[in-house]
Design a protein around this motif. Structure first.
Motif, short mmCIF file in Angstrom:
data_model
loop_
_atom_site.label_atom_id
_atom_site.label_comp_id
_atom_site.label_asym_id
_atom_site.label_seq_id
_atom_site.Cartn_x
_atom_site.Cartn_y
_atom_site.Cartn_z
N LYS A 46 -4.37 6.17 -4.27
CA LYS A 46 -4.56 4.89 -4.46
C LYS A 46 -6.08 4.55 -4.09
CE LYS A 46 -0.07 3.20 -3.83
NZ LYS A 46 0.88 2.33 -3.08
N GLN A 63 -2.49 4.19 4.65
CA GLN A 63 -2.15 3.41 3.69
C GLN A 63 -2.47 2.03 3.96
OE1 GLN A 63 -1.27 4.22 0.61
NE2 GLN A 63 -1.14 6.23 0.77
N VAL A 64 -2.29 1.56 5.15
CA VAL A 64 -2.54 0.13 5.85
C VAL A 64 -4.14 0.01 5.60
CG1 VAL A 64 -2.21 -1.31 7.87
CG2 VAL A 64 -0.39 0.46 7.29
N ASP A 65 -4.79 0.94 6.03
CA ASP A 65 -6.33 0.34 6.12
C ASP A 65 -6.74 0.59 4.69
OD1 ASP A 65 -6.43 0.60 8.80
OD2 ASP A 65 -6.96 2.58 8.98
N LEU A 67 -5.09 -0.65 2.01
CA LEU A 67 -4.58 -1.92 1.41
C LEU A 67 -5.62 -2.99 2.07
CD1 LEU A 67 -2.66 -3.43 -0.07
CD2 LEU A 67 -0.97 -3.43 2.02
N LEU A 68 -5.81 -2.99 3.43
CA LEU A 68 -6.66 -3.95 3.85
C LEU A 68 -8.05 -4.14 3.21
CD1 LEU A 68 -5.68 -3.70 7.53
CD2 LEU A 68 -4.78 -5.45 6.08
N ARG A 70 -8.74 -3.24 0.02
CA ARG A 70 -8.60 -3.39 -1.07
C ARG A 70 -8.72 -4.86 -1.08
NH1 ARG A 70 -5.40 1.16 -1.72
NH2 ARG A 70 -3.27 -0.26 -1.42
N GLN A 71 -7.86 -5.55 -0.23
CA GLN A 71 -7.84 -7.05 -0.40
C GLN A 71 -8.96 -7.50 0.28
OE1 GLN A 71 -4.54 -7.77 2.34
NE2 GLN A 71 -2.92 -7.19 0.98
#
Length: 614
Positions: A46, A63-65, A67-68, A70-71
């Motif tokens: 991703k 994965q959390v970092d 996703l943050l 990407r946002q």
């Protein structure tokens, strides 16, 4: 693994077309991108799970970092160009490679995740510029693009510091990023090529490979295990002779820098060949040019180097083409030893497949446990009265059996009610199904009619879509040509302003020279007049002196004649002598002499005497 592929040849020989291609005939760049994404497409990580740092390395995020981030990138505007969207792709990019020509690499490690990053730079006048850099535009005082510096990372590899790297997920996205940078590349119109590249362009593709953990689900959080492969596609500017291009001003300077960098590349290859064949250890002059300095590691054996020679069959290019072919022949004799690739990690193979098989089996078992259940029947069965204790210990027990018979009768009545309810529901369902079948038949007929109409509309829509795609391609090409013409117009306007300034300076200098010439003419006229007066006086003096000299000679002759006459007379008769007339006086030189002036001038011009009688 690192690879370098560059095109080499005379200007106008088709190097840019070989690298880029055209719709339906993709060049080296779109084919390389298509090969990469066909091979690693199902195993891509991703976005922002793998990201580049400022030191030519890679970082791993959870994965959390990711996703943050990407946002954050979606919500906050940034100077770095965003990755293009997949919904709105130019149809021209999708047509670069035909589906039957698509291919993929064998032996891709399925136990790893991959991310692809692209960057695009150009080397113009021996300066490096980032073609993907988007600085804020200032209409009042626009800033020129800033050149980048070459640095060396911890593995002694050369890289461009501060270069923009964009993560892409498909061939179309990568090629769209390339096209956005291609519009900023410096090109110009010359006598030999209408769209001549004035710089060396370098399109860099980085493939980051990160192994999965032992479970085969997530990426190992160890950046030392990340392996980075790099492919550099270089479109070299063509060598040209100024006698043929008739370049002036900026074009002449650009041609000089292009030829100098290509000469440095040739010199480096010749020194490598000499060191290999003769066993010498001469220093290779990589630092004389940014092109050779950037790819120093490739020539030292850190990667593979391939060269595509482009040849133009024009007779005018014969001499330069022969030089190109001789250089290509020489490069085939250069060989360098490559280091052995290190293994990524020591984990077992097949982790991804085992993890996927485990997930599929788990999903199947969950579906079996929580499958479809008749909830109505389950509730009715729960409403049945429970059976009482049926154990008889006393032969005279008259309570247990009647109680059991009563419960069984109630359960039998409930079952009869359930059967009646079931039959009634079945009849209702049957009637409903019959009604649904009749309506379904009518709807099928209606759907069949609508499908026929839809097929006709699909044909019309397909033809319209084809026409729209063709018009979009044509519009895209026209926009690109307009941008090229606009860029050429700007270059011509700059040249025009430069020539106007040069013309004004020359006019001012000409006016100054004319003013100086008039002053010089006035000064020379004065000097000529003075010289003329002086020579007139000198001529008068010389004429007077000559007249006096002639008068003296005449007087001497007269005297001699008189003496001769007196002698003759005395010899005849002395009595006939008469008194001599008064003796004429000799003209005095001191009285009539004009004082002569000493002159430092050159020898006098012969004097012409007029109306002088003796």
């Amino acid at each position: 693994m690192e690879c370098l592929l560059f095109t080499y040849g005379v200007t106008g020989s088709g190097k840019t077309f070989t690298m880029t291609g055209s719709p339906g005939q993709g060049g080296l760049l779109p084919r390389s991108l298509d090969m990469i994404f066909n091979s690693v497409g199902p195993y891509q990580a991703k976005r922002f799970v793998l990201k580049t740092d400022d030191k030519n390395g890679m970082e791993v995020q959870n994965q959390v970092d990711a996703l943050l981030e990407r946002q954050k990138r979606e919500n906050q505007p940034t100077v770095v160009p965003k990755t293009p969207s997949r919904q709105r792709l130019d149809p021209e990019f999708a047509d670069m490679i035909n589906p039957e020509e698509a291919c993929r690499a064998d032996g891709v490690d399925e136990d790893s995740s991959y991310s692809v990053f692209v960057s695009y730079i150009e080397i113009y006048n021996n300066y490096i510029y980032d073609l993907l850099e988007e600085a804020p535009y200032d209409p009042i005082k626009p800033k020129p693009p800033q050149s980048k510096l070459l640095r060396e990372d911890q593995n002694h590899n050369m890289y461009v510091a501060g270069c923009t790297e964009v993560e892409v997920k498909s061939t179309e996205e990568a090629f769209e990023v390339f096209w956005r940078g291609q519009k900023k590349r410096r090109i110009a119109n010359t006598q030999l090529n209408r769209e001549s590249s004035r710089s060396h362009s370098v399109f860099i593709i980085k493939l980051a490979q990160a192994p999965l953990d032992a479970d085969g689900d997530n990426i190992l959080q160890d950046k030392n295990q990340v392996s980075v492969s790099q492919l550099c596609l270089v479109d070299l500017a063509g060598s040209e002779r100024t006698s043929r291009t008739r370049a002036e001003g900026n074009r002449l300077r650009e041609a000089g820098n292009i030829n100098q960098s290509l000469m440095t590349l040739r010199t480096c290859i010749e020194v490598l060949r000499e060191n290999q064949m003769c066993g010498t250890n001469k220093m290779v002059p990589y630092r004389d040019s940014k092109v050779t300095h950037l790819f120093k590691n490739y020539f030292d054996g850190e990667g593979k180097v391939r060269m595509v020679v482009c040849v133009n069959p024009k007779a005018d290019d014969y001499e330069e083409t022969m030089l190109v072919m001789r250089f290509a022949e020489m490069t085939q004799e250069v060989e360098v030893a490559r280091p052995v690739d290190r293994p990524i990690c020591g984990l077992a193979a097949g982790r991804r497949q085992k993890n996927q098989a485990f997930k599929d089996e788990l999903s199947r078992r969950l579906e079996e446990r929580g499958g479809p259940v008749n909830t109505v029947m389950h509730q009715l069965l729960q409403n049945l009265p429970p059976l009482p204790a049926s154990e008889i210990t006393d032969p005279h027990d008259d309570i247990t059996l009647p109680r059991l018979i009563e419960v069984l009768e109630k359960r039998h009545k409930i079952r009869q009610m359930m059967t009646q309810e079931y039959n009634r529901a079945a009849d209702m369902l049957k009637s409903m199904l019959q009604e649904l079948d009749s309506s379904l038949v009518s709807k099928e007929n209606l759907i069949q009619d609508q499908r026929g109409q839809l097929g006709e509309k699909d044909k019309t829509l397909h033809s319209q879509k084809t026409e729209i795609d063709r018009l979009e391609k044509k519009s895209k090409m026209l926009e690109y040509k307009i941008e090229i013409l606009q860029k050429t117009t700007n270059i011509y306007e700059d040249d025009k302003r430069t020539l106007q300034q040069e013309l004004e300076s020359r006019e001012q200098r000409l006016q100054r020279e004319q003013t100086e010439k008039r002053r010089m003419e006035q000064r020379m006229q004065g000097m000529v007049q003075d010289t003329k007066n002086k020579w007139e006086k000198e001529c008068e003096r010389r004429v007077c002196a000559k007249q006096l000299e002639m008068q003296n000679k005449l007087w001497v002759k007269d005297e001699k004649l008189k003496q001769l006459k007196a002698i003759v007379t005395e010899s005849k008769t002395p009595s006939d002598l008469r008194p001599a007339p008064d003796k004429p006086q000799r003209p005095s030189r001191e009285r009539d002499r004009v004082p002569a002036k000493r002159s430092a001038s050159p020898s006098p011009v012969p004097v012409r005497y007029h109306d002088m009688r003796f």
